[in-house]
Write a protein that holds these residues in place. Structure first.
Motif, short mmCIF file in Angstrom:
data_model
loop_
_atom_site.label_atom_id
_atom_site.label_comp_id
_atom_site.label_asym_id
_atom_site.label_seq_id
_atom_site.Cartn_x
_atom_site.Cartn_y
_atom_site.Cartn_z
N LEU A 16 44.94 77.33 1.03
CA LEU A 16 45.32 78.04 2.75
C LEU A 16 45.52 78.18 3.87
O LEU A 16 45.07 77.68 5.12
CB LEU A 16 47.52 77.07 2.44
CG LEU A 16 48.28 77.07 3.74
CD1 LEU A 16 47.32 75.57 4.31
CD2 LEU A 16 49.47 76.71 2.97
N PHE A 17 45.52 79.43 3.37
CA PHE A 17 44.95 80.57 4.43
C PHE A 17 43.80 80.36 4.68
O PHE A 17 43.50 80.58 6.29
CB PHE A 17 45.30 81.68 3.49
CG PHE A 17 44.47 83.36 4.42
CD1 PHE A 17 45.89 83.95 4.89
CD2 PHE A 17 44.17 83.38 4.50
CE1 PHE A 17 45.92 85.24 5.89
CE2 PHE A 17 43.73 84.59 5.79
CZ PHE A 17 44.35 85.44 5.62
N ALA A 18 43.16 80.14 3.66
CA ALA A 18 41.72 80.22 4.43
C ALA A 18 40.69 78.95 5.45
O ALA A 18 40.51 79.25 6.54
CB ALA A 18 40.87 79.86 3.08
N ALA A 19 41.53 77.81 5.22
CA ALA A 19 41.56 76.73 5.93
C ALA A 19 42.69 76.19 7.30
O ALA A 19 41.70 76.12 8.11
CB ALA A 19 42.10 75.32 5.26
N ARG A 20 43.37 77.54 6.71
CA ARG A 20 43.85 78.17 9.10
C ARG A 20 43.39 79.21 9.18
O ARG A 20 43.07 79.03 10.41
CB ARG A 20 45.31 78.64 8.21
CG ARG A 20 46.45 77.35 8.04
CD ARG A 20 46.37 75.68 8.37
NE ARG A 20 46.68 76.11 9.74
CZ ARG A 20 46.44 75.44 10.71
NH1 ARG A 20 45.76 73.99 9.87
NH2 ARG A 20 47.40 74.71 11.79
N VAL A 21 42.17 79.42 9.05
CA VAL A 21 41.57 80.82 9.24
C VAL A 21 40.52 79.57 10.47
O VAL A 21 40.01 79.81 11.43
CB VAL A 21 40.92 81.69 8.30
CG1 VAL A 21 39.93 82.34 9.10
CG2 VAL A 21 42.25 82.40 8.25
N ILE A 22 39.90 78.80 9.31
CA ILE A 22 38.73 77.64 9.74
C ILE A 22 38.86 77.10 11.51
O ILE A 22 38.58 77.13 12.60
CB ILE A 22 38.19 77.15 9.02
CG1 ILE A 22 37.94 77.65 7.66
CG2 ILE A 22 37.15 75.91 8.71
CD1 ILE A 22 36.72 77.45 6.43
N THR A 23 40.46 76.46 11.32
CA THR A 23 41.06 75.45 11.97
C THR A 23 41.00 76.32 13.17
O THR A 23 40.86 76.25 14.32
CB THR A 23 42.37 75.29 11.35
OG1 THR A 23 42.11 73.82 9.97
CG2 THR A 23 42.93 73.91 12.48
N GLY A 24 41.83 77.39 12.58
CA GLY A 24 41.97 78.70 14.08
C GLY A 24 41.15 79.28 14.65
O GLY A 24 41.30 78.98 16.46
N PHE A 25 39.66 79.33 14.21
CA PHE A 25 38.71 79.50 14.87
C PHE A 25 37.93 78.40 16.21
O PHE A 25 37.91 78.80 16.84
CB PHE A 25 37.72 79.78 14.27
CG PHE A 25 35.72 80.18 14.26
CD1 PHE A 25 35.70 81.08 14.72
CD2 PHE A 25 35.27 78.81 14.48
CE1 PHE A 25 34.55 81.72 15.29
CE2 PHE A 25 34.10 79.45 15.21
CZ PHE A 25 33.65 80.66 15.14
N GLY A 26 37.79 76.75 15.20
CA GLY A 26 38.00 76.23 15.76
C GLY A 26 38.44 75.79 17.23
O GLY A 26 38.27 75.25 18.57
N ILE A 27 39.81 75.86 16.96
CA ILE A 27 41.06 75.32 17.92
C ILE A 27 40.40 76.50 18.74
O ILE A 27 40.37 75.87 20.53
CB ILE A 27 42.31 75.41 17.58
CG1 ILE A 27 42.68 73.84 16.81
CG2 ILE A 27 43.11 75.75 18.40
CD1 ILE A 27 43.63 74.40 15.77
N SER A 28 41.14 77.98 18.88
CA SER A 28 40.06 78.70 20.19
C SER A 28 38.93 78.42 20.81
O SER A 28 39.16 78.73 22.11
CB SER A 28 40.89 79.67 19.57
OG SER A 28 40.24 80.68 18.68
N ALA A 29 38.38 78.81 19.87
CA ALA A 29 37.03 78.74 20.47
C ALA A 29 37.13 76.89 21.45
O ALA A 29 36.33 77.02 22.99
CB ALA A 29 35.83 78.12 19.64
#
Length: 464
Positions: free
Chosen positions: A112-125
Protein backbone atom coordinates in the motif's frame (compact mmCIF):
# COMPACT_ATOMS: atom_id res chain seq x y z
CA UNK A 1 9.36 34.45 -33.54
CA UNK A 2 10.04 35.39 -29.91
CA UNK A 3 8.39 35.29 -26.49
CA UNK A 4 6.81 38.74 -26.70
CA UNK A 5 5.24 38.08 -30.10
CA UNK A 6 3.81 34.77 -28.86
CA UNK A 7 2.43 36.53 -25.79
CA UNK A 8 0.85 39.27 -27.92
CA UNK A 9 -0.84 36.71 -30.18
CA UNK A 10 -2.11 34.62 -27.26
CA UNK A 11 -3.29 37.60 -25.21
CA UNK A 12 -5.21 39.24 -28.08
CA UNK A 13 -7.51 36.22 -28.51
CA UNK A 14 -11.03 36.92 -27.18
CA UNK A 15 -12.49 34.39 -24.75
CA UNK A 16 -14.30 31.83 -26.88
CA UNK A 17 -15.62 28.27 -27.19
CA UNK A 18 -12.04 27.19 -27.88
CA UNK A 19 -10.94 28.34 -24.43
CA UNK A 20 -14.00 26.74 -22.87
CA UNK A 21 -13.13 23.40 -24.49
CA UNK A 22 -9.56 23.59 -23.23
CA UNK A 23 -10.81 24.39 -19.76
CA UNK A 24 -13.00 21.27 -19.70
CA UNK A 25 -10.11 19.15 -20.99
CA UNK A 26 -7.77 20.45 -18.28
CA UNK A 27 -10.46 19.84 -15.66
CA UNK A 28 -10.54 16.08 -16.44
CA UNK A 29 -7.07 15.15 -15.07
CA UNK A 30 -7.55 17.62 -12.22
CA UNK A 31 -10.90 15.97 -11.36
CA UNK A 32 -9.53 12.44 -11.16
CA UNK A 33 -6.38 13.55 -9.37
CA UNK A 34 -8.64 15.10 -6.72
CA UNK A 35 -10.66 11.88 -6.60
CA UNK A 36 -7.55 9.93 -5.68
CA UNK A 37 -6.14 12.52 -3.27
CA UNK A 38 -9.31 12.28 -1.22
CA UNK A 39 -9.77 8.51 -1.33
CA UNK A 40 -7.29 7.59 1.38
CA UNK A 41 -8.82 9.94 3.94
CA UNK A 42 -12.11 8.11 3.42
CA UNK A 43 -10.53 4.66 3.36
CA UNK A 44 -8.33 5.14 6.45
CA UNK A 45 -11.01 4.47 9.09
CA UNK A 46 -11.87 1.16 7.39
CA UNK A 47 -8.20 0.16 7.34
CA UNK A 48 -7.95 0.92 11.06
CA UNK A 49 -10.92 -1.35 11.71
CA UNK A 50 -10.39 -4.21 9.24
CA UNK A 51 -6.59 -4.35 9.01
CA UNK A 52 -6.15 -3.43 12.71
CA UNK A 53 -3.43 -0.89 11.96
CA UNK A 54 -2.43 1.87 14.36
CA UNK A 55 -2.80 5.58 13.78
CA UNK A 56 0.98 5.87 13.32
CA UNK A 57 0.71 3.43 10.38
CA UNK A 58 -2.02 5.64 8.92
CA UNK A 59 0.47 8.50 9.23
CA UNK A 60 3.10 6.39 7.44
CA UNK A 61 0.77 5.59 4.53
CA UNK A 62 -0.40 9.21 4.35
CA UNK A 63 3.23 10.30 4.15
CA UNK A 64 3.80 7.90 1.23
CA UNK A 65 1.56 9.98 -1.02
CA UNK A 66 3.50 13.11 -0.15
CA UNK A 67 6.86 11.47 -0.80
CA UNK A 68 5.55 10.60 -4.26
CA UNK A 69 4.11 14.09 -4.68
CA UNK A 70 7.45 15.71 -3.89
CA UNK A 71 9.31 13.70 -6.50
CA UNK A 72 6.43 14.03 -8.96
CA UNK A 73 6.34 17.81 -8.63
CA UNK A 74 10.11 18.36 -8.82
CA UNK A 75 11.11 15.69 -11.35
CA UNK A 76 7.84 15.98 -13.27
CA UNK A 77 8.35 19.73 -13.57
CA UNK A 78 11.80 19.19 -15.06
CA UNK A 79 10.43 16.57 -17.43
CA UNK A 80 7.64 18.85 -18.59
CA UNK A 81 10.13 21.64 -19.34
CA UNK A 82 12.02 19.14 -21.51
CA UNK A 83 9.26 17.04 -23.15
CA UNK A 84 6.57 19.71 -23.48
CA UNK A 85 3.32 20.27 -21.64
CA UNK A 86 1.06 17.99 -23.67
CA UNK A 87 3.10 14.79 -23.78
CA UNK A 88 4.17 15.02 -20.16
CA UNK A 89 0.58 15.61 -18.97
CA UNK A 90 -0.65 12.46 -20.72
CA UNK A 91 2.23 10.45 -19.21
CA UNK A 92 1.58 11.72 -15.68
CA UNK A 93 -2.16 10.98 -15.83
CA UNK A 94 -1.37 7.43 -16.93
CA UNK A 95 1.05 6.96 -14.01
CA UNK A 96 -1.42 8.26 -11.40
CA UNK A 97 -4.28 6.12 -12.77
CA UNK A 98 -2.22 2.93 -12.76
CA UNK A 99 -1.01 3.74 -9.24
CA UNK A 100 -4.59 4.11 -8.06
CA UNK A 101 -5.54 0.76 -9.59
CA UNK A 102 -2.53 -0.82 -7.86
CA UNK A 103 -3.73 0.64 -4.55
CA UNK A 104 -7.05 -1.15 -4.98
CA UNK A 105 -5.26 -4.51 -5.27
CA UNK A 106 -2.61 -4.34 -2.52
CA UNK A 107 -2.49 -7.18 0.05
CA UNK A 108 -0.59 -5.44 2.89
CA UNK A 109 0.75 -2.17 4.29
CA UNK A 110 4.18 -2.27 2.51
CA UNK A 111 2.52 -2.70 -0.89
CA UNK A 112 0.00 0.00 0.00
CA UNK A 113 2.87 2.35 0.83
CA UNK A 114 4.56 1.68 -2.53
CA UNK A 115 1.33 2.13 -4.49
CA UNK A 116 0.64 5.48 -2.81
CA UNK A 117 4.17 6.71 -3.64
CA UNK A 118 3.61 5.91 -7.34
CA UNK A 119 0.15 7.48 -7.35
CA UNK A 120 1.41 10.60 -5.58
CA UNK A 121 4.15 11.00 -8.19
CA UNK A 122 1.67 11.01 -11.07
CA UNK A 123 -0.87 13.23 -9.29
CA UNK A 124 1.45 16.10 -8.38
CA UNK A 125 3.37 15.97 -11.67
CA UNK A 126 0.06 16.22 -13.53
CA UNK A 127 -1.30 19.03 -11.35
CA UNK A 128 1.84 21.13 -11.71
CA UNK A 129 1.77 20.66 -15.48
CA UNK A 130 -1.87 21.73 -15.70
CA UNK A 131 -1.16 24.87 -13.65
CA UNK A 132 1.62 25.85 -16.06
CA UNK A 133 -0.30 24.79 -19.17
CA UNK A 134 -3.28 27.02 -18.28
CA UNK A 135 -1.02 29.98 -17.47
CA UNK A 136 0.65 29.70 -20.90
CA UNK A 137 -2.39 29.03 -23.12
CA UNK A 138 -4.97 31.50 -21.80
CA UNK A 139 -4.94 35.32 -22.21
CA UNK A 140 -3.42 37.39 -19.41
CA UNK A 141 -6.67 39.24 -18.72
CA UNK A 142 -8.62 36.03 -18.02
CA UNK A 143 -6.22 33.21 -17.09
CA UNK A 144 -7.21 33.43 -13.40
CA UNK A 145 -10.89 33.08 -14.29
CA UNK A 146 -10.32 30.06 -16.54
CA UNK A 147 -8.15 28.43 -13.86
CA UNK A 148 -10.98 29.01 -11.39
CA UNK A 149 -13.58 27.37 -13.65
CA UNK A 150 -11.32 24.34 -14.17
CA UNK A 151 -10.98 24.11 -10.41
CA UNK A 152 -14.77 24.28 -9.95
CA UNK A 153 -15.10 21.10 -12.03
CA UNK A 154 -12.02 19.59 -10.41
CA UNK A 155 -13.35 20.13 -6.90
CA UNK A 156 -16.68 18.50 -7.62
CA UNK A 157 -14.53 15.38 -7.23
CA UNK A 158 -14.25 15.90 -3.48
CA UNK A 159 -17.94 15.61 -2.49
CA UNK A 160 -18.49 13.01 -5.22
CA UNK A 161 -15.62 10.89 -3.88
CA UNK A 162 -16.88 11.33 -0.33
CA UNK A 163 -20.32 10.18 -1.50
CA UNK A 164 -18.85 7.16 -3.31
CA UNK A 165 -16.83 6.34 -0.19
CA UNK A 166 -19.91 6.73 2.00
CA UNK A 167 -21.62 4.08 -0.12
CA UNK A 168 -18.71 1.68 -0.60
CA UNK A 169 -16.38 1.86 2.43
CA UNK A 170 -18.89 0.52 4.99
CA UNK A 171 -19.80 -2.30 2.56
CA UNK A 172 -17.56 -5.03 3.97
CA UNK A 173 -13.83 -5.32 4.64
CA UNK A 174 -12.91 -4.71 0.97
CA UNK A 175 -15.34 -1.89 0.30
CA UNK A 176 -12.53 0.68 0.51
CA UNK A 177 -10.76 -0.86 -2.49
CA UNK A 178 -13.48 0.19 -4.92
CA UNK A 179 -12.98 3.84 -3.99
CA UNK A 180 -9.50 3.65 -5.54
CA UNK A 181 -10.93 2.11 -8.70
CA UNK A 182 -13.13 5.20 -8.92
CA UNK A 183 -10.01 7.37 -8.66
CA UNK A 184 -8.35 5.50 -11.55
CA UNK A 185 -10.99 6.32 -14.19
CA UNK A 186 -8.89 9.23 -15.46
CA UNK A 187 -6.85 6.62 -17.35
CA UNK A 188 -8.99 7.47 -20.41
CA UNK A 189 -7.70 11.08 -20.57
CA UNK A 190 -4.83 10.48 -23.05
CA UNK A 191 -7.41 9.35 -25.61
CA UNK A 192 -8.96 12.83 -25.77
CA UNK A 193 -5.91 14.97 -24.95
CA UNK A 194 -5.01 15.22 -28.65
CA UNK A 195 -7.50 18.11 -28.87
CA UNK A 196 -5.13 20.24 -26.77
CA UNK A 197 -2.42 22.24 -28.57
CA UNK A 198 1.13 22.24 -27.30
CA UNK A 199 2.00 25.46 -25.52
CA UNK A 200 3.48 27.81 -28.15
CA UNK A 201 5.45 29.52 -25.39
CA UNK A 202 7.15 26.21 -24.61
CA UNK A 203 7.71 25.45 -28.33
CA UNK A 204 9.51 28.78 -28.87
CA UNK A 205 11.80 28.25 -25.87
CA UNK A 206 12.52 24.73 -27.14
CA UNK A 207 13.52 26.16 -30.54
CA UNK A 208 10.52 24.61 -32.30
CA UNK A 209 9.44 27.78 -34.06
CA UNK A 210 7.44 26.10 -36.83
CA UNK A 211 5.41 24.13 -34.25
CA UNK A 212 4.71 27.33 -32.33
CA UNK A 213 3.59 29.10 -35.50
CA UNK A 214 1.35 26.19 -36.47
CA UNK A 215 -0.30 26.14 -33.03
CA UNK A 216 -0.81 29.91 -32.96
CA UNK A 217 -2.21 29.98 -36.49
CA UNK A 218 -4.66 27.20 -35.63
CA UNK A 219 -5.79 29.08 -32.51
CA UNK A 220 -6.29 32.30 -34.47
CA UNK A 221 -8.12 30.54 -37.31
CA UNK A 222 -10.50 28.86 -34.90
CA UNK A 223 -11.13 32.10 -33.03
CA UNK A 224 -11.97 33.94 -36.26
CA UNK A 225 -14.18 31.03 -37.36
CA UNK A 226 -16.22 31.65 -34.21
CA UNK A 227 -16.85 35.21 -35.41
CA UNK A 228 -14.14 37.04 -33.48
CA UNK A 229 -12.17 39.92 -35.01
CA UNK A 230 -8.51 39.92 -34.00
CA UNK A 231 -6.46 43.05 -33.58
CA UNK A 232 -2.98 43.06 -35.08
CA UNK A 233 -0.39 41.96 -32.52
CA UNK A 234 2.39 44.37 -31.74
CA UNK A 235 5.46 43.10 -33.54
CA UNK A 236 8.46 43.16 -31.25
CA UNK A 237 11.82 42.94 -32.98
CA UNK A 238 13.95 40.81 -30.74
CA UNK A 239 16.03 37.71 -31.24
CA UNK A 240 14.63 34.43 -29.86
CA UNK A 241 15.88 33.84 -26.35
CA UNK A 242 17.59 30.63 -25.22
CA UNK A 243 15.98 28.37 -22.67
CA UNK A 244 16.79 29.54 -19.13
CA UNK A 245 18.93 27.17 -17.05
CA UNK A 246 17.32 25.42 -14.06
CA UNK A 247 19.33 27.64 -11.71
CA UNK A 248 17.45 30.73 -12.95
CA UNK A 249 14.90 30.33 -10.17
CA UNK A 250 17.70 30.87 -7.62
CA UNK A 251 19.39 33.87 -9.24
CA UNK A 252 19.09 37.32 -7.63
CA UNK A 253 16.00 38.10 -9.72
CA UNK A 254 13.87 35.09 -8.80
CA UNK A 255 15.32 33.83 -5.50
CA UNK A 256 12.88 35.77 -3.33
CA UNK A 257 9.88 34.52 -5.31
CA UNK A 258 11.08 30.92 -5.18
CA UNK A 259 11.68 30.92 -1.43
CA UNK A 260 8.42 32.76 -0.66
CA UNK A 261 6.38 30.34 -2.76
CA UNK A 262 8.13 27.33 -1.19
CA UNK A 263 7.10 28.66 2.24
CA UNK A 264 3.52 29.38 1.10
CA UNK A 265 3.07 25.92 -0.42
CA UNK A 266 4.66 24.29 2.63
CA UNK A 267 2.34 26.05 5.07
CA UNK A 268 -0.70 25.66 2.81
CA UNK A 269 -0.08 21.92 2.61
CA UNK A 270 0.15 21.66 6.39
CA UNK A 271 -3.13 23.57 6.71
CA UNK A 272 -5.02 21.89 3.89
CA UNK A 273 -3.99 18.26 4.25
CA UNK A 274 -3.84 18.53 8.02
CA UNK A 275 -7.57 19.11 7.79
CA UNK A 276 -8.62 17.01 4.78
CA UNK A 277 -6.52 13.92 5.43
CA UNK A 278 -7.21 13.64 9.15
CA UNK A 279 -10.77 14.75 9.85
CA UNK A 280 -12.50 11.33 9.38
CA UNK A 281 -9.89 9.45 11.42
CA UNK A 282 -9.82 12.07 14.21
CA UNK A 283 -13.62 12.05 14.41
CA UNK A 284 -13.62 8.24 14.77
CA UNK A 285 -10.98 8.44 17.52
CA UNK A 286 -13.12 11.13 19.12
CA UNK A 287 -15.92 8.57 19.53
CA UNK A 288 -17.96 9.03 16.34
CA UNK A 289 -18.79 5.96 14.21
CA UNK A 290 -17.13 5.39 10.81
CA UNK A 291 -20.42 5.85 8.94
CA UNK A 292 -21.27 9.07 10.79
CA UNK A 293 -17.74 10.49 10.45
CA UNK A 294 -17.90 9.91 6.69
CA UNK A 295 -21.32 11.55 6.60
CA UNK A 296 -19.95 14.62 8.36
CA UNK A 297 -16.93 14.65 6.05
CA UNK A 298 -19.17 14.44 2.97
CA UNK A 299 -21.31 17.34 4.17
CA UNK A 300 -18.20 19.39 4.98
CA UNK A 301 -16.76 18.86 1.51
CA UNK A 302 -19.92 19.77 -0.38
CA UNK A 303 -18.50 23.28 -0.13
CA UNK A 304 -15.35 22.42 -2.12
CA UNK A 305 -16.62 23.31 -5.62
CA UNK A 306 -18.37 26.35 -4.18
CA UNK A 307 -14.97 27.49 -2.91
CA UNK A 308 -13.54 27.46 -6.43
CA UNK A 309 -16.69 29.18 -7.67
CA UNK A 310 -16.06 31.97 -5.15
CA UNK A 311 -12.72 32.62 -6.85
CA UNK A 312 -14.18 32.99 -10.37
CA UNK A 313 -15.40 36.58 -10.07
CA UNK A 314 -12.52 38.24 -8.14
CA UNK A 315 -9.64 36.22 -9.68
CA UNK A 316 -8.94 38.73 -12.47
CA UNK A 317 -10.58 41.80 -10.89
CA UNK A 318 -8.54 42.14 -7.69
CA UNK A 319 -4.89 41.61 -6.94
CA UNK A 320 -4.33 37.88 -6.36
CA UNK A 321 -1.80 38.25 -3.54
CA UNK A 322 -4.31 40.24 -1.47
CA UNK A 323 -7.08 37.75 -2.11
CA UNK A 324 -4.81 34.85 -1.13
CA UNK A 325 -3.84 36.50 2.18
CA UNK A 326 -7.44 37.40 3.07
CA UNK A 327 -8.72 33.88 2.41
CA UNK A 328 -5.88 32.32 4.45
CA UNK A 329 -6.86 34.44 7.48
CA UNK A 330 -10.51 33.42 7.17
CA UNK A 331 -9.52 29.73 7.02
CA UNK A 332 -7.44 30.13 10.19
CA UNK A 333 -10.42 31.64 12.04
CA UNK A 334 -12.96 29.03 10.93
CA UNK A 335 -10.46 26.21 11.53
CA UNK A 336 -10.07 27.26 15.16
CA UNK A 337 -13.84 27.39 15.60
CA UNK A 338 -14.11 23.91 14.07
CA UNK A 339 -11.57 22.50 16.54
CA UNK A 340 -13.55 23.92 19.45
CA UNK A 341 -16.91 22.55 18.24
CA UNK A 342 -18.37 19.24 19.41
CA UNK A 343 -22.00 19.29 18.24
CA UNK A 344 -22.96 17.96 14.78
CA UNK A 345 -24.37 21.28 13.54
CA UNK A 346 -21.26 23.27 14.46
CA UNK A 347 -18.88 20.57 13.22
CA UNK A 348 -20.55 20.62 9.80
CA UNK A 349 -21.00 24.42 9.69
CA UNK A 350 -17.44 25.41 10.52
CA UNK A 351 -16.02 22.42 8.65
CA UNK A 352 -18.02 23.48 5.59
CA UNK A 353 -16.52 26.99 5.80
CA UNK A 354 -12.98 25.60 6.06
CA UNK A 355 -13.53 23.10 3.23
CA UNK A 356 -14.98 25.81 0.98
CA UNK A 357 -12.37 28.50 1.63
CA UNK A 358 -9.37 26.16 1.35
CA UNK A 359 -10.48 25.51 -2.23
CA UNK A 360 -10.88 29.24 -2.89
CA UNK A 361 -7.31 29.58 -1.68
CA UNK A 362 -6.03 26.65 -3.77
CA UNK A 363 -7.69 28.01 -6.90
CA UNK A 364 -6.02 31.40 -6.49
CA UNK A 365 -2.63 29.86 -5.67
CA UNK A 366 -2.80 27.58 -8.73
CA UNK A 367 -3.00 30.73 -10.87
CA UNK A 368 -0.50 32.73 -8.82
CA UNK A 369 2.44 30.28 -8.76
CA UNK A 370 3.32 29.71 -12.45
CA UNK A 371 2.89 33.43 -13.20
CA UNK A 372 6.10 34.21 -11.33
CA UNK A 373 8.67 32.39 -13.46
CA UNK A 374 9.94 32.51 -17.08
CA UNK A 375 8.86 29.89 -19.62
CA UNK A 376 12.08 27.86 -19.65
CA UNK A 377 11.83 27.01 -15.95
CA UNK A 378 8.14 27.73 -15.30
CA UNK A 379 7.13 24.11 -14.79
CA UNK A 380 10.35 23.22 -12.93
CA UNK A 381 9.98 26.16 -10.54
CA UNK A 382 6.26 25.59 -10.05
CA UNK A 383 7.03 21.93 -9.37
CA UNK A 384 9.78 22.75 -6.88
CA UNK A 385 7.58 25.12 -4.87
CA UNK A 386 4.59 22.78 -5.01
CA UNK A 387 6.83 19.84 -4.08
CA UNK A 388 8.25 21.69 -1.08
CA UNK A 389 4.83 21.58 0.51
CA UNK A 390 4.36 17.91 -0.28
CA UNK A 391 7.64 16.76 1.24
CA UNK A 392 6.93 18.85 4.34
CA UNK A 393 3.72 16.91 4.81
CA UNK A 394 5.67 13.67 5.13
CA UNK A 395 6.78 14.94 8.53
CA UNK A 396 3.48 16.75 9.10
CA UNK A 397 1.54 13.49 9.16
CA UNK A 398 3.61 12.34 12.13
CA UNK A 399 3.48 15.78 13.78
CA UNK A 400 -0.33 15.76 13.71
CA UNK A 401 -0.41 12.21 15.09
CA UNK A 402 1.94 13.26 17.91
CA UNK A 403 0.02 16.49 18.65
CA UNK A 404 -3.26 14.58 18.80
CA UNK A 405 -1.83 11.82 20.99
CA UNK A 406 -0.12 14.17 23.45
CA UNK A 407 -2.23 17.32 23.44
CA UNK A 408 -5.66 16.37 22.16
CA UNK A 409 -8.16 17.04 19.39
CA UNK A 410 -8.52 20.84 19.67
CA UNK A 411 -4.74 21.44 19.67
CA UNK A 412 -4.45 19.87 16.22
CA UNK A 413 -6.64 22.64 14.82
CA UNK A 414 -4.68 25.36 16.64
CA UNK A 415 -1.56 24.04 14.91
CA UNK A 416 -3.33 24.09 11.53
CA UNK A 417 -4.64 27.65 12.10
CA UNK A 418 -1.12 28.85 12.85
CA UNK A 419 0.05 27.53 9.49
CA UNK A 420 -2.69 29.50 7.70
CA UNK A 421 -1.82 32.72 9.57
CA UNK A 422 1.85 32.47 8.53
CA UNK A 423 0.73 31.81 4.94
CA UNK A 424 -1.17 35.12 4.89
CA UNK A 425 1.77 37.02 6.39
CA UNK A 426 4.36 35.72 3.91
CA UNK A 427 2.08 36.37 0.94
CA UNK A 428 1.48 40.00 1.90
CA UNK A 429 5.13 40.74 2.71
CA UNK A 430 6.93 38.87 -0.09
CA UNK A 431 4.43 38.17 -2.88
CA UNK A 432 4.61 40.16 -6.16
CA UNK A 433 1.54 41.57 -7.90
CA UNK A 434 0.52 39.55 -10.98
CA UNK A 435 -3.15 40.10 -11.83
CA UNK A 436 -3.79 41.04 -15.47
CA UNK A 437 -0.13 41.17 -16.50
CA UNK A 438 1.47 39.29 -19.36
CA UNK A 439 3.77 36.46 -18.28
CA UNK A 440 6.55 38.08 -20.31
CA UNK A 441 6.02 41.42 -18.54
CA UNK A 442 6.25 39.68 -15.19
CA UNK A 443 9.20 37.55 -16.28
CA UNK A 444 11.35 39.20 -18.98
CA UNK A 445 14.06 36.98 -20.36
CA UNK A 446 16.96 36.84 -17.98
CA UNK A 447 20.19 35.67 -19.52
CA UNK A 448 23.11 34.22 -17.67
CA UNK A 449 24.61 37.67 -17.25
CA UNK A 450 21.33 39.54 -16.65
CA UNK A 451 21.24 42.36 -14.19
CA UNK A 452 18.96 41.71 -11.21
CA UNK A 453 17.86 45.35 -11.28
CA UNK A 454 15.85 44.66 -14.44
CA UNK A 455 13.11 43.03 -12.40
CA UNK A 456 13.38 44.84 -9.11
CA UNK A 457 10.29 47.05 -9.65
CA UNK A 458 7.96 44.13 -10.46
CA UNK A 459 6.43 43.87 -6.99
CA UNK A 460 5.68 47.60 -7.09
CA UNK A 461 3.74 47.72 -10.36
CA UNK A 462 0.35 49.39 -9.80
CA UNK A 463 -2.61 47.04 -10.16
CA UNK A 464 -4.47 47.51 -13.41
Amino acid sequence: MNDLLVAARVDRLPNSRMHREWMFLFAIPLFFDSCDINTFASAAPALVRHWHIAINEIALITSASFIGMFFGATLGGLLSDRLGRKRSLMLFVLISSLGSLATALVPSVPYLFAARVITGFGISAGMVTVMTYIAELFPARSRGTWQSWAMVINLCAIPMTNFVARLLVPYGPDGWRWVFVWGALGIAFPLIAKRLPESPRWSVRAGRFSEAETALAAMETRSMAEGNVLSAPEVVVRAPEPREPWTTMFNPVYRRRTLALCAIWLLQTIGFYGFEAWVPTLLVHHGITIARSLTYFTLINVGAPLGALLAVYPADRFERKHLIALVALLIAAFGLLYGLSFTPVLIVTFGFAVGMLTQTFATLLYSYTPEQFPTGVRNSATGLTYGAGRIANVANAFVIAAVYTNYGYATVFMYIAGAWFLTALITVVFGPRTTGRSLETLNPGVGVEADAASLTPLAEYPRR
